[in-house]
Design a protein around this motif. Structure first.
Motif, PDB file in Angstrom:
ATOM      1  N   SER A 185      -9.389   4.503   2.338  1.00 25.24           N
ATOM      2  CA  SER A 185      -8.670   5.033   1.520  1.00 25.24           C
ATOM      3  C   SER A 185      -9.209   5.865   0.402  1.00 25.24           C
ATOM      4  O   SER A 185      -8.902   5.897  -0.621  1.00 25.24           O
ATOM      5  N   MET A 192      -1.080   5.500   4.344  1.00 18.99           N
ATOM      6  CA  MET A 192       0.215   5.270   4.158  1.00 18.99           C
ATOM      7  C   MET A 192       1.083   6.532   3.901  1.00 18.99           C
ATOM      8  O   MET A 192       0.313   7.558   3.732  1.00 18.99           O
ATOM      9  N   TRP A 201       5.370   3.981   6.205  1.00 19.77           N
ATOM     10  CA  TRP A 201       4.308   3.540   7.366  1.00 19.77           C
ATOM     11  C   TRP A 201       2.936   3.550   6.582  1.00 19.77           C
ATOM     12  O   TRP A 201       2.621   3.807   5.711  1.00 19.77           O
ATOM     13  N   GLN A 202       2.209   2.476   7.383  1.00 15.09           N
ATOM     14  CA  GLN A 202       0.825   1.900   7.106  1.00 15.09           C
ATOM     15  C   GLN A 202       0.126   2.301   8.626  1.00 15.09           C
ATOM     16  O   GLN A 202       0.517   1.678   9.399  1.00 15.09           O
ATOM     17  N   GLU A 260      -2.985   0.502   9.885  1.00 11.23           N
ATOM     18  CA  GLU A 260      -3.809  -0.659   9.953  1.00 11.23           C
ATOM     19  C   GLU A 260      -5.398  -0.624  10.481  1.00 11.23           C
ATOM     20  O   GLU A 260      -5.599  -1.109  11.690  1.00 11.23           O
ATOM     21  N   ARG A 282       3.460  -7.661   5.442  1.00  7.67           N
ATOM     22  CA  ARG A 282       1.968  -7.969   5.182  1.00  7.67           C
ATOM     23  C   ARG A 282       1.781  -9.427   5.163  1.00  7.67           C
ATOM     24  O   ARG A 282       0.762  -9.786   5.779  1.00  7.67           O
ATOM     25  N   ASP A 327      -6.615  -1.290   2.927  1.00  7.37           N
ATOM     26  CA  ASP A 327      -5.928  -1.150   4.108  1.00  7.37           C
ATOM     27  C   ASP A 327      -5.527  -2.474   4.720  1.00  7.37           C
ATOM     28  O   ASP A 327      -6.317  -3.465   4.366  1.00  7.37           O
ATOM     29  N   HIS A 328      -4.634  -2.544   5.525  1.00  9.18           N
ATOM     30  CA  HIS A 328      -4.211  -3.774   5.986  1.00  9.18           C
ATOM     31  C   HIS A 328      -5.039  -4.554   6.965  1.00  9.18           C
ATOM     32  O   HIS A 328      -5.025  -5.594   7.209  1.00  9.18           O
ATOM     33  N   ALA A 344       0.241  -1.235  -2.006  1.00  9.89           N
ATOM     34  CA  ALA A 344      -0.853  -1.115  -1.153  1.00  9.89           C
ATOM     35  C   ALA A 344      -1.197  -2.509  -0.707  1.00  9.89           C
ATOM     36  O   ALA A 344      -1.867  -2.790   0.620  1.00  9.89           O
TER      37      ALA A 344
END
Length: 714
Positions: free
Chosen positions: A206, A212, A226-227, A229, A296, A518-519, A549
């Protein structure tokens, strides 16, 4: 074998999709939305192929900045599909095949009951006789995000978040037409080559921008978010226009942005990075962020910390700043315990002798004798932390090995990032471990098992402060970006193994603040450092935007009162953390009695509401925070109350109005939770669903609790 001409309809009560072949048999996502939304019939050929793939031998039909309109994507034909359920999770697998090359693409979608969020990844398998040299693969291609033709495109706005050190989570909004202009007129064109492209770089996922994006209709409020991952900078999304509808295509690493290439040999498979797409049919970005927050939570590793939410004191920020000693720490341990902290983390510097250039010698993770000179060394401090009822924690930068560290020589060369046969050095004296190598992983496992198993450490802050560039070429012919992807996946596997061995251990994710937000990592680690920002006034918009986030119960926000701060400033910095994870710091031992009381009051208030945070969803009554906005607000909605933090910075008027439409028509009780002595004046306007607020001084911040039931008039 399923009928290749069949239309696939799949979904649940919050989200549904349709996949249908065009007249050439290419499978395409022709509809994606909420049940009951108007079914818009796309123009023939408008939606893009379900999967977009480029290889060295087969690229795109139209050149440009985009990676869609691929030759292979248009040739992939539906071969089979299967729908299933796993508890509250709906699964859809669609298998596509291209007979000329033997490429098979398996699209894997899943979505949870009641959640308008689609998770997607693609598995490629080479069933042909020749190696395919992959250069890009889309994890999700959604070619039907808007309906209503050109008018809907004119109302569409793109969302993305700039994300820099000290300045994280700065959301931007721009008309889609600014990057995908209407080019029509006398001669009609429907495809075009323009698109908005946002891509990551390097090791930090990031750094520069969050992984995202989004698309919102400013008239109806219909919003997609949207993300991607992925725990590295090898990601990309693009959003543009094809045949009077907007599309989004989400990718991991690719050749155009990262120099990524992957030889897919006969019989071999490649899996893309997962991505997620969330929908709010109305209500704007807030509804989509709420859906993404719930998603999440549903897709992360279970951990007791997600419900306990202990208060953490960390000795770094605006406090010891990397210079811990026994003499300095012991009074802080006592002060932190008195304030209500439950974990005490010794941050950077504990492993380096005073005066040593620890930056270039880091890696062994042994305590400094000069910093902890007593007979028990650092254990004197760890014992004091436990004696005061807190859990001890330590800072680590696990992937870093200094050039002067003994580890730089004792570990094999293959355990480090390398390019062109040379070990990569970055950041003025740092090497980077490649966690695919067993020696690198064994070294880190031994370090963690010693600190946790032998020392009794219950919290590790895992930091990362250098970016070694494009990646690593561990094998002959390997593209550095492909090596980086391998390392990224090995890092996730290492974290899973670490938590399997130590299930109560709490892990904080940090990389120069929020450079790895980030996820992929947050689905494993329990907390996320949101920033290294030292200015309490600049931190407010970061703290307010952090729930875009990271879930509120994972977002660690510094609260660092200083001896010279006014009582308003003490309340301001404490309020920033109350609707997230409190990272208490600052020179508590030097505070005035009244300032110390304000800190203790804030911690007590946080503890009274923290049980609600894991069930709350965020919204922003004044819109997503602007970097220079004089007023900023974050609301967390729970089943029983709305918690609202409002910050006023210098500039602007003393009054603001906060729209809270979910409470419109309700008889609302407004309670000032913190600070109790705040000079806040509130007035609830039930018909409009608005709260009028006056904060007569600046800087000032206040935490409010709003409760109420619908009025008789509603």
């Amino acid at each position: 074998m399923t009928d290749p001409h069949e239309t696939i309809r799949w979904g649940h009560d919050a989200l549904e999709l349709e996949i249908a072949p065009d007249d050439r048999g290419t499978a395409r996502l022709v509809r994606l939305g909420a049940p009951g939304e108007e079914r818009t019939a796309p123009r023939p050929g408008a939606p893009l192929p379900l999967v977009e793939v480029t290889t060295a031998g087969l690229g795109r039909h139209w050149s440009g900045r985009h990676l869609v309109d691929t030759v292979l994507g248009g040739r992939l034909r539906h071969r089979a599909h299967h729908a299933a359920r796993d508890g509250d999770r709906h699964l859809l697998t669609v298998e596509l095949h291209e007979p000329g090359t033997g490429l098979t693409a398996v699209v894997r979608h899943h979505s949870f009951d009641g959640l308008p969020v689609l998770r997607s990844e693609v598995l490629l398998r080479n069933e042909g006789p020749r190696t395919l040299h992959l250069e890009s693969v889309g994890s999700l291609v959604a070619g039907c995000l808007t309906g209503g033709g050109p008018a809907a495109l004119d109302d569409a706005e793109l969302l993305w978040a700039e994300n820099e050190w000290f300045a994280e989570c700065r959301w931007q909004r721009r008309p889609l037409r600014a990057s995908s202009p209407e080019r029509g007129g006398r001669y009609r064109t429907t495809s075009g080559r323009s698109a908005r492209v946002v891509a990551g770089q390097g090791v930090w996922s990031s750094c520069g921008r969050l992984p995202m994006g989004g698309l919102t209709d400013r008239r109806t409020g219909r919003t997609w978010l949207w993300q991607i991952e992925h725990n590295g900078g090898g990601w990309r999304w693009e959003c543009g226009v094809r045949d009077d509808t907007a599309y989004a295509a989400l990718y991991g690493p690719n050749d155009a942005d990262h120099g990524w290439r992957h030889p897919l040999e006969p019989g071999a498979e490649f899996r893309t990075v997962p991505v997620a797409l969330a929908l709010a049919p109305d209500g704007g970005p807030d509804g989509a962020f709420a859906a993404l927050t719930r998603y999440r939570r549903a897709t992360r590793r279970p951990h007791p910390d997600h419900h306990r939410l202990p208060v953490v004191f960390n000795d770094y920020m605006n406090c010891l700043m990397g210079d811990p000693t026994t003499e300095k720490l012991l009074p802080l341990v006592d002060a932190a315990a008195e304030a209500g902290a439950e974990y005490f983390v010794i941050d950077a510097g504990w492993y380096a002798d005073r005066g040593e250039n620890w930056w270039a010698s880091v890696g062994a993770w042994e305590p400094s004798a000069s910093r902890f000179p007593g007979p028990r060394g650092i254990h004197e401090v760890l014992d004091r932390i436990r004696a005061r009822g807190m859990v001890p924690g330590l800072w680590l930068e696990p992937e870093a090995v200094g050039v002067s560290s003994p580890l730089a020589q004792s570990l094999p060369a293959e355990a480090f990032f390398r390019r062109d046969g040379q070990r990569v050095e970055e950041g003025g004296g740092r090497h980077h471990l490649d966690l695919r190598h067993p020696a690198a992983r064994a070294h880190l496992d031994a370090v963690v098992d010693r600190l946790v198993g032998e020392w009794g450490v219950g919290y590790l802050k895992l930091d990362h402060n250098t970016d070694p560039g494009s990646g690593t070429s561990a094998h002959p012919g390997e593209a550095p970006a492909a090596g980086l992807l391998g390392h990224n996946r090995a890092q996730l596997d290492w974290l899973d193994g670490l938590l399997d061995r130590h299930p109560e251990l709490v892990l904080e994710n940090c990389a120069s603040g929020g450079m790895r937000m980030d996820h992929a990592l947050l689905s494993r680690m329990q907390l996320q450092s949101t920033s290294d920002q030292q200015d309490l006034l600049r931190y407010a918009p970061i703290a307010a935007a952090a729930p875009t986030a990271v879930t509120p119960e994972q977002g660690a926000v510094w609260a660092y009162p200083q001896p010279g701060d006014s009582l308003d400033e003490v309340a301001f910095t404490m309020a920033s953390a109350l609707l997230g994870r409190v990272h208490l710091s600052g020179r508590l031992t030097e505070l005035s009695p009244r300032a110390r009381e304000s800190v203790h009051e804030a911690i007590a208030v946080h503890k009274s509401l923290r049980a609600e945070l894991p069930h709350a969803v965020p919204s922003w009554p004044l819109g997503l925070p602007g970097w220079e906005d004089p007023w900023t607000a974050l609301a967390l909605r729970t089943p029983t109350a709305t918690h609202l933090t409002v910050w006023r910075r210098p500039g602007g008027e003393a009054d603001t109005v906060l729209p809270l439409p979910h409470l419109a028509g309700a008889d609302v009780r407004v309670e000032v939770r913190y600070p109790a002595a705040a000079e806040a004046v509130t007035a609830w306007r039930p018909e409009a669903g608005e709260l009028a607020l006056t904060l007569p001084t600046a800087p000032a911040a206040v935490l409010l609790r709003l409760t109420g039931a619908p009025s008789a008039r509603s």
